[in-house]
Design an enzyme around this catalytic site. Structure first.
Site, PDB file in Angstrom:
ATOM      1  N   ASP A   1       0.850  -1.181   0.000  1.00  0.00           N
ATOM      2  CA  ASP A   1       0.000   0.000   0.000  1.00  0.00           C
ATOM      3  C   ASP A   1       0.879   1.221   0.000  1.00  0.00           C
ATOM      4  OD1 ASP A   1      -2.299  -1.395   0.272  1.00  0.00           O
ATOM      5  OD2 ASP A   1      -2.396  -1.221   2.451  1.00  0.00           O
TER       6      ASP A   1
ATOM      7  N   ASP B   1      -4.733  -3.635   4.894  1.00  0.00           N
ATOM      8  CA  ASP B   1      -5.172  -3.295   6.253  1.00  0.00           C
ATOM      9  C   ASP B   1      -6.681  -3.393   6.438  1.00  0.00           C
ATOM     10  OD1 ASP B   1      -5.664  -1.171   4.627  1.00  0.00           O
ATOM     11  OD2 ASP B   1      -4.271   0.199   5.609  1.00  0.00           O
TER      12      ASP B   1
ATOM     13  N   ASP C   1      -9.218  -6.528   2.192  1.00  0.00           N
ATOM     14  CA  ASP C   1      -7.876  -6.976   1.831  1.00  0.00           C
ATOM     15  C   ASP C   1      -7.653  -8.435   2.206  1.00  0.00           C
ATOM     16  OD1 ASP C   1      -6.915  -4.587   0.759  1.00  0.00           O
ATOM     17  OD2 ASP C   1      -6.478  -3.785   2.741  1.00  0.00           O
TER      18      ASP C   1
HETATM   19  P1  ATP Z   1      -3.666   3.012   0.235  1.00  0.00           P
HETATM   20  O1  ATP Z   1      -4.444   2.022  -0.520  1.00  0.00           O
HETATM   21  O2  ATP Z   1      -2.294   3.212  -0.306  1.00  0.00           O
HETATM   22  O3  ATP Z   1      -3.685   2.869   1.715  1.00  0.00           O
HETATM   23  P2  ATP Z   1      -5.659   5.098   0.293  1.00  0.00           P
HETATM   24  O4  ATP Z   1      -5.728   5.363   1.760  1.00  0.00           O
HETATM   25  O5  ATP Z   1      -5.712   6.282  -0.590  1.00  0.00           O
HETATM   26  O6  ATP Z   1      -4.337   4.414  -0.127  1.00  0.00           O
HETATM   27  P3  ATP Z   1      -8.297   4.057   0.333  1.00  0.00           P
HETATM   28  O7  ATP Z   1      -8.394   4.095   1.809  1.00  0.00           O
HETATM   29  O8  ATP Z   1      -8.907   2.933  -0.424  1.00  0.00           O
HETATM   30  O9  ATP Z   1      -6.790   4.090  -0.093  1.00  0.00           O
HETATM   31  O10 ATP Z   1      -8.864   5.424  -0.171  1.00  0.00           O
HETATM   32  C1  ATP Z   1      -9.160   5.623  -1.526  1.00  0.00           C
HETATM   33  C2  ATP Z   1      -9.540   7.060  -1.775  1.00  0.00           C
HETATM   34  O11 ATP Z   1     -10.716   7.370  -1.052  1.00  0.00           O
HETATM   35  C3  ATP Z   1      -8.508   8.050  -1.279  1.00  0.00           C
HETATM   36  O12 ATP Z   1      -7.535   8.313  -2.246  1.00  0.00           O
HETATM   37  C4  ATP Z   1      -9.350   9.270  -1.003  1.00  0.00           C
HETATM   38  O13 ATP Z   1      -9.570  10.008  -2.191  1.00  0.00           O
HETATM   39  C5  ATP Z   1     -10.659   8.689  -0.553  1.00  0.00           C
HETATM   40  N1  ATP Z   1     -10.725   8.653   0.906  1.00  0.00           N
HETATM   41  C6  ATP Z   1      -9.860   8.088   1.746  1.00  0.00           C
HETATM   42  N2  ATP Z   1     -10.228   8.238   3.020  1.00  0.00           N
HETATM   43  C7  ATP Z   1     -11.386   8.923   2.991  1.00  0.00           C
HETATM   44  C8  ATP Z   1     -12.284   9.376   3.982  1.00  0.00           C
HETATM   45  N3  ATP Z   1     -12.093   9.159   5.271  1.00  0.00           N
HETATM   46  N4  ATP Z   1     -13.375  10.059   3.584  1.00  0.00           N
HETATM   47  C9  ATP Z   1     -13.602  10.270   2.282  1.00  0.00           C
HETATM   48  N5  ATP Z   1     -12.805   9.857   1.307  1.00  0.00           N
HETATM   49  C10 ATP Z   1     -11.699   9.198   1.635  1.00  0.00           C
END
Ligand code: ATP
Length: 897
Positions: free
Chosen positions: A341, A630, A634
């Site tokens: 990630d 996480d 996943d």
């Molecule tokens: P990784 O997969 O590397 O951990 P990530 O945290 O960006 O990255 P996700 O948690 O799937 O992955 O989030 C995907 C997208 O959703 C993010 O890029 C962001 O645009 C949006 N996002 C993440 N957290 C929130 C939240 N708490 N509220 C609203 N949108 C969110």
């Protein structure tokens, strides 16, 4: 203060089930206020009454069981029987000596198993599940086994339900109950009493969450009504059978050991027959042959391997890697691809807002007070936000939760929008929680026209739901493509971009369906967050590449953000590197993906369910894949990967349970450190096998060849057993402490299918074994021909000392002993010195002479023995020099300290 009706708590006298009763009744019965939780003293007291929240499991192997297991080896029993027989008709001293040595051997075996068991138990302890509770009005993380009836538990998507809960409050809570009911659909839960559902099936008790099931979506607050074996899971749980504790390597070694045992026994029979034929005493020959079999059959190898693996796993905790399954230690050494990630693993996950973009204008936190449009954007950021406060103050650093969200709270704060104050005024009435498929979330609050919904999420996802632009003057035309273009520009700088939107409602929507609530939104603005790469990640990526391991980034974030960060970390080296998005993935079928997968190092906007396709495609290409994750979704990919890696700090219980390794610091560099440890441990297992098997081979050759060159039996049973005891015991184990070889991370990964005996190990075992035998027999022949009466003591001494020389020389597969330095493995040096002292004791302590049938050697005789042993060391050094000379040492080898 809190009066508990103990009888009520334990027996539930009310004939109605928990699910049939109102929450307030149950709370009163459990003497708890659901808003504050129990007091710490009360928890202690209840813990004594109700016991820990644990299921009965099979008792740990006790010390006696471990000790008994040391005597169950068939050959050892045969030896004991033979020793007894010979004692009855012959010399008692022999019998006692043999018994003592066998006992000592068992003690060493016992200590090894004991240490391995301890190490594993310590690891289990570290991996114990946690639960979030409300106690004395404070949110706390506590070990799940410390929960008591009456505790108030806070559940979130990804949590394992830690005890049986009567739900007090739910927000879209969905629970996967398959572990309990076998039904593999998730169940939507609520908190209302079910008065009519008298003896409904567990699956129908929709206001309960049961221990062992998992929350897959939403959140909830619940009252613990049963813990440990009183839970539904506890009632159905059979005593858990002992798990299979062996690893593939151990199984292969055991199978190999069995085959080798047949060969060794064949040789022993030949030695026995040859002895009889030459007129030796039958009983002595029988004991000799059996002792040799006991010494040379590598029955202890699988056990020692487990010791090395378990101690290695224990050591890995020091580099913050917690191994949950022992075989993973082996597999780590052959990992060829690490899929990670981005957020939190490659980056710091310490975010702050760089800028807010509203109506084409950028506002930087700290700038002069914002105008109304900006204020509304910041309000959305503060209200559509799950960050929570622990301390009483509203200082920025007191906000806890997802770093994305705390960063938004802080940004709002710097624009004068205080989350706590906003929430007091506009409390949250309803929510559609974030999930990584939708990539957005929505909350509903009282508003100027009745109600207002705030939505935030990934720009392309939020804009999909927007119909217009919000302005103070009302709805305006929205230029979506301009917004997207600006979001892309920000993302290309490595920023994490979120979009915010709102919608007025006259009435509170009576549905939770996102497609109905999240539509006709009015776009507010963008917020760009900085999440800097971890300082150590860049070096770790370099290590990966030099170790022949491909680092791959798989993120839910924007492709441009992903590419920018990947480039900064060195995962890809040019700004044009191809990024495959979740959409691209959906468009590719498996065959097409197979062709692409080896060229792509960055995947973006991937939802977790797609990760499994990437793992499978990589595996189909022959890669050994470590994959991080996480979230709940996943879990399948983590299970499927060769090494599933979960996050210890940020991850969910579900991911941790599916993983074979947990990163205690959520850090990419830790995976690389674990791979390095895995390689070191595998190397050390090879060293142990090389050492032990070469020693055995030397003993066999010596006894087998003696009659062929017309020499008397060179060794007595007691000598054989002693050599086996002192050589295998301490020095062998001290190899576990051997530091990593120079350049472990500069060589390609070991092929998963590679034999443990690859790279000339066989030849070494046979050849050096033969050399040892040659030296033993040479010394014997020389001593006999020159009339030295101590020939047997000399052979005995040469055999022990040559193994000491051997173990020092095989500390590295390539490097000379003087390059390693004598002191770089102090336990081994100590073990070798101790063995030397013990050997001298058998020769020079008069009381031991009759037991070991030895005589004190003259100085000259001892010098000859030492010289012969040194030859073994020199031979192995020559072998290594040849290896260094032949195998072109990678130019970079010298770089590694
Ligand atoms: P990784 O997969 O590397 O951990 P990530 O945290 O960006 O990255 P996700 O948690 O799937 O992955 O989030 C995907 C997208 O959703 C993010 O890029 C962001 O645009 C949006 N996002 C993440 N957290 C929130 C939240 N708490 N509220 C609203 N949108 C969110």
């Amino acid at each position: 203060m809190q009066q508990t009706n103990e009888a009520a708590l334990s027996a539930n006298p009310d004939p109605r089930g928990w699910h049939q009763r109102e929450v307030h009744e149950l709370a009163a019965e459990h003497a708890v206020n659901p808003e504050h939780g129990l007091h710490a003293n009360e928890v202690e007291r209840r813990l004594v009454v109700h016991g820990p929240n644990e299921l009965p499991s099979v008792a740990q192997r006790g010390p006696l069981a471990i000790l008994a297991a040391q005597f169950t080896d068939f050959m050892v029993l045969v030896l004991l029987a033979a020793a007894l027989v010979s004692g009855v008709i012959g010399e008692l001293i022999d019998t006692v000596a043999i018994l003592v040595i066998v006992l000592l051997n068992a003690v060493i075996g016992f200590m090894q198993s004991w240490r391995a068991d301890r190490a594993m138990a310590a690891l289990k302890q570290l991996a114990a599940a946690q639960a979030t509770v409300l106690r004395s009005s404070q949110r706390q993380e506590v070990p799940a086994h410390k929960l008591v009836p009456g505790d108030i538990v806070l559940l979130e998507a990804g949590n394992k339900v830690p005890a049986d809960l009567r739900l007090i409050h739910t927000a879209q809570l969905h629970v996967d109950e398959s572990a309990l009911t076998g039904e593999s659909v998730t169940v939507a839960k609520h908190s209302a009493a079910l008065p009519d559902a008298a003896d409904s099936a567990l699956g129908d008790r929709l206001n309960m969450a049961f221990k062992g099931t998992t929350a897959t979506h939403g959140r909830a607050r619940g009252l613990v009504v049963a813990t440990g074996s009183a839970t539904e899971l506890g009632k159905v749980a059979q005593l858990l059978g002992p798990e299979d504790r062996t690893t593939p390597l151990q199984r292969r070694l055991a199978a190999f050991g069995k085959r080798l045992a047949l060969v060794v026994m064949g040789i022993c029979v030949v030695i026995f027959v040859a002895g009889i034929w030459r007129g030796e005493q039958a009983l002595l020959m029988a004991l000799t042959a059996i002792s040799l079999a006991v010494a040379a059959i590598p029955e202890a190898l699988p056990a020692v391997v487990s010791v090395l693996l378990a101690l290695g796993a224990r050591r890995m905790v020091a580099v913050h890697a917690l191994v949950r399954r022992l075989p993973s230690v082996e597999t780590l050494g052959s990992v060829t691809t690490i899929c990670s990630d981005k957020t939190g693993t490659l980056t710091q996950n310490k975010m702050h807002a760089e800028l807010v973009w509203v109506n084409g204008q950028s506002w930087l936190p700290g700038d002069e007070p914002p105008g109304p449009a900006l204020l509304e954007t910041l309000r959305a950021a503060a209200l559509c936000n799950d960050a929570h406060q622990n301390g009483g103050t509203s200082a920025a650093q007191d906000w806890q939760g997802d770093p994305t969200e705390t960063a938004l709270v802080v940004a709002a704060q710097s624009g004068g929008v205080d989350k706590a104050a906003q929430e007091a005024r506009w409390p949250r009435l309803k929510e559609l929680p974030f999930d990584s498929e939708r990539k957005r979330m929505t909350t509903l609050h009282p508003g100027p026209t009745g109600f207002v919904a705030y939505t935030k999420g990934a720009p392309e996802s939020v804009l999909l739901c927007c119909a217009s632009q919000w302005t103070t003057g009302g709805a305006a035309i929205l230029d979506s493509s301009a917004v997207i273009a600006h979001a892309d520009r920000l993302a290309a700088q490595g920023l994490r971009v979120l979009a915010l939107a709102r919608r007025d409602h006259l009435e509170l929507p009576d549905t939770n369906a996102p497609e109905q609530v999240e539509q006709q939104l009015q776009f507010l603005g963008l917020i760009a967050l900085i999440d800097p790469p971890r300082a150590e990640a860049e070096a770790a990526v370099r290590d990966c590449i030099s170790a022949g391991i491909t680092p791959v980034m798989i993120t839910g974030d924007h492709p441009a953000t992903a590419r920018a960060i990947a480039q900064r970390l060195g995962i890809v080296d040019d700004a044009q590197a191809k990024v495959l998005t979740g959409q691209d993935l959906s468009a590719l079928d498996d065959a097409a993906l197979l062709l692409r997968v080896s060229q792509v190092q960055v995947y973006a906007r991937v939802d977790p369910a797609q990760k499994i396709r990437i793992v499978e495609a990589l595996q189909a290409q022959g890669e050994i894949v470590a994959m991080t994750g996480d979230g709940v979704n996943d879990a399948p990919a983590l299970k499927r990967a060769d090494i599933g890696v979960a996050m210890g700090k940020g991850g969910t219980d579900v991911a941790r349970e599916a993983a074979s390794m947990v990163l205690l610091d959520d850090n990419f560099a830790t995976i690389v450190a674990a791979v390095r440890e895995g390689r070191r441990i595998y190397d050390n297992i090879r060293k142990f096998v090389r050492y032990a098997m070469t020693g055995n081979s030397g003993e066999i050759w010596t006894l087998f060849l003696a009659p062929l060159v017309f020499l008397p039996i060179p060794l007595l049973p007691i000598h054989i057993l002693w050599v086996n005891l002192v050589t295998d015991g301490l020095p062998g184990l001290a190899l576990a402490a051997e530091p990593a070889e120079r350049g472990v991370m500069q060589r390609p990964p070991r092929a998963h299918t590679e034999s443990l005996f690859a790279n000339g190990m066989w030849q070494h075992i046979l050849g050096i074994g033969l050399l040892i035998a040659g030296l033993c027999l040479g010394v014997q022949a020389w001593a006999l021909s020159t009339g030295h009466a101590h020939w047997q003591t000399m052979v005995f001494t040469v055999l022990t000392l040559s193994q000491m020389a051997h173990v020092m020389a095989i500390r590295s597969e390539r490097d000379a002993l003087w390059q390693l330095g004598l002191g770089s493995n102090k336990p081994l040096l100590g073990a070798v010195l101790l063995t030397f002292v013990l050997q001298m004791a058998t020769i020079y302590v008069p009381a031991l002479n009759p037991i070991f049938k030895t005589q004190p050697l003259s100085l000259a005789e001892l010098a000859i023995c030492l010289g012969a042993a040194a030859i073994v060391g020199v031979a192995v050094e020559l072998e290594k020099a040849w290896r260094r000379h032949r195998g072109p040492s990678p130019a970079s080898l010298a770089a590694e300290p």
